[in-house]
Design a protein around this motif. Structure first.
Motif, PDB file in Angstrom:
ATOM      1  N   VAL A 176      -5.090   4.290   5.136  1.00  0.00           N
ATOM      2  CA  VAL A 176      -6.574   4.011   4.582  1.00  0.00           C
ATOM      3  C   VAL A 176      -7.822   4.371   5.420  1.00  0.00           C
ATOM      4  O   VAL A 176      -7.327   3.768   6.861  1.00  0.00           O
ATOM      5  CB  VAL A 176      -5.942   3.062   4.283  1.00  0.00           C
ATOM      6  CG1 VAL A 176      -7.148   1.667   3.729  1.00  0.00           C
ATOM      7  CG2 VAL A 176      -4.687   2.370   3.501  1.00  0.00           C
ATOM      8  N   LEU A 216      -0.482   4.024  -0.287  1.00  0.00           N
ATOM      9  CA  LEU A 216      -1.043   5.025   1.352  1.00  0.00           C
ATOM     10  C   LEU A 216      -0.694   5.652   2.481  1.00  0.00           C
ATOM     11  O   LEU A 216      -0.210   5.089   3.154  1.00  0.00           O
ATOM     12  CB  LEU A 216      -3.219   5.164   0.381  1.00  0.00           C
ATOM     13  CG  LEU A 216      -3.491   4.913  -0.602  1.00  0.00           C
ATOM     14  CD1 LEU A 216      -5.058   4.845   0.110  1.00  0.00           C
ATOM     15  CD2 LEU A 216      -3.318   5.813  -0.951  1.00  0.00           C
ATOM     16  N   GLN A 220      -8.729   2.371  -2.236  1.00  0.00           N
ATOM     17  CA  GLN A 220      -8.649   3.917  -1.970  1.00  0.00           C
ATOM     18  C   GLN A 220      -7.658   4.607  -3.274  1.00  0.00           C
ATOM     19  O   GLN A 220      -7.660   5.696  -2.393  1.00  0.00           O
ATOM     20  CB  GLN A 220      -8.662   4.432  -0.986  1.00  0.00           C
ATOM     21  CG  GLN A 220      -9.745   3.713   0.477  1.00  0.00           C
ATOM     22  CD  GLN A 220      -9.582   3.752   1.702  1.00  0.00           C
ATOM     23  OE1 GLN A 220      -8.879   4.740   2.123  1.00  0.00           O
ATOM     24  NE2 GLN A 220     -10.378   2.854   2.857  1.00  0.00           N
ATOM     25  N   SER A 221      -6.945   3.815  -3.198  1.00  0.00           N
ATOM     26  CA  SER A 221      -6.072   4.504  -4.274  1.00  0.00           C
ATOM     27  C   SER A 221      -6.755   4.015  -5.993  1.00  0.00           C
ATOM     28  O   SER A 221      -5.345   4.513  -6.889  1.00  0.00           O
ATOM     29  CB  SER A 221      -4.714   3.742  -4.193  1.00  0.00           C
ATOM     30  OG  SER A 221      -4.597   2.232  -4.469  1.00  0.00           O
ATOM     31  N   CYS A 247       0.769  -0.971  -0.105  1.00  0.00           N
ATOM     32  CA  CYS A 247       0.180   0.228  -0.271  1.00  0.00           C
ATOM     33  C   CYS A 247       0.999   1.156   0.109  1.00  0.00           C
ATOM     34  O   CYS A 247       2.122   0.945   0.939  1.00  0.00           O
ATOM     35  CB  CYS A 247      -0.786   0.096   1.161  1.00  0.00           C
ATOM     36  SG  CYS A 247      -2.011   1.080   1.258  1.00  0.00           S
ATOM     37  N   GLU A 269      -7.072  -5.662   4.673  1.00  0.00           N
ATOM     38  CA  GLU A 269      -6.322  -3.952   4.229  1.00  0.00           C
ATOM     39  C   GLU A 269      -6.663  -3.634   3.374  1.00  0.00           C
ATOM     40  O   GLU A 269      -6.198  -2.477   3.043  1.00  0.00           O
ATOM     41  CB  GLU A 269      -5.757  -3.960   5.526  1.00  0.00           C
ATOM     42  CG  GLU A 269      -5.990  -4.145   6.899  1.00  0.00           C
ATOM     43  CD  GLU A 269      -4.973  -3.301   7.476  1.00  0.00           C
ATOM     44  OE1 GLU A 269      -4.043  -4.294   8.181  1.00  0.00           O
ATOM     45  OE2 GLU A 269      -5.945  -3.958   9.711  1.00  0.00           O
ATOM     46  N   ASP A 270      -5.624  -4.369   2.472  1.00  0.00           N
ATOM     47  CA  ASP A 270      -5.118  -4.516   1.119  1.00  0.00           C
ATOM     48  C   ASP A 270      -5.501  -3.680  -0.329  1.00  0.00           C
ATOM     49  O   ASP A 270      -6.196  -2.928  -0.584  1.00  0.00           O
ATOM     50  CB  ASP A 270      -4.395  -5.780   0.743  1.00  0.00           C
ATOM     51  CG  ASP A 270      -2.464  -5.883   1.623  1.00  0.00           C
ATOM     52  OD1 ASP A 270      -2.081  -4.719   1.979  1.00  0.00           O
ATOM     53  OD2 ASP A 270      -1.784  -6.374   1.076  1.00  0.00           O
ATOM     54  N   ASP A 279      -8.728  -2.699   1.099  1.00  0.00           N
ATOM     55  CA  ASP A 279      -8.996  -1.011   1.608  1.00  0.00           C
ATOM     56  C   ASP A 279      -8.266  -0.911   0.823  1.00  0.00           C
ATOM     57  O   ASP A 279      -9.072   0.035  -0.015  1.00  0.00           O
ATOM     58  CB  ASP A 279      -9.564  -1.208   2.688  1.00  0.00           C
ATOM     59  CG  ASP A 279     -10.400  -1.764   3.302  1.00  0.00           C
ATOM     60  OD1 ASP A 279     -10.980  -2.393   2.787  1.00  0.00           O
ATOM     61  OD2 ASP A 279     -10.382  -1.674   4.497  1.00  0.00           O
ATOM     62  N   CYS A 280      -6.940  -0.271   0.722  1.00  0.00           N
ATOM     63  CA  CYS A 280      -5.851  -0.327   0.228  1.00  0.00           C
ATOM     64  C   CYS A 280      -6.098   0.435  -1.783  1.00  0.00           C
ATOM     65  O   CYS A 280      -6.222   1.478  -1.941  1.00  0.00           O
ATOM     66  CB  CYS A 280      -4.721   0.066   0.459  1.00  0.00           C
ATOM     67  SG  CYS A 280      -3.707   0.514  -0.187  1.00  0.00           S
TER      68      CYS A 280
END
Length: 106
Positions: A15, A12, A99-100, A10, A92-93, A95-96
């Motif tokens: 996150v 970012l 979001q990216s 990630c 979580e990956d 999500d990233c």
């Protein structure tokens, strides 16, 4: 993970929780955040299925059936927060990744 697969990293600085992130309809560059919910939820379900997390998958499906974006996002955040470390990292990956995401220019 096979040798051909690269581990996702990630880029970012932060996150956001999905509930927080989906509370805004559009991102800073005008990207449609709700448009990413269905593909992200589908990826979550795939990961949960692969890991044998059937209760979590059912909880996500029930939340999805409500049709409410923030209810679905909150369910995804809850599932992630309660998951074992490996599963949580994978979620979580995702999500990233969402979001990216940037739409490609035509």
């Amino acid at each position: 993970m096979s040798d051909e697969e690269e581990e996702f990293e990630c880029k970012l600085s932060k996150v956001e929780s999905l509930e927080e992130w989906f509370s805004q309809e559009f991102g800073p560059e005008g990207e449609c955040r709700p448009c990413l919910l269905a593909p992200l939820a589908s990826l979550y379900l795939g990961v949960l299925e692969k890991e044998g997390a059937t209760e979590e998958g059912e909880a996500l499906s029930e939340a999805y059936d409500t049709g409410d974006i923030l209810t679905i996002a909150k369910a995804m955040d809850t599932i992630k927060s309660r998951a074992k470390e490996d599963l949580r990292k994978e979620l979580e990956d995702l999500d990233c990744l969402a979001q990216s995401y940037k739409e490609e220019e035509e």
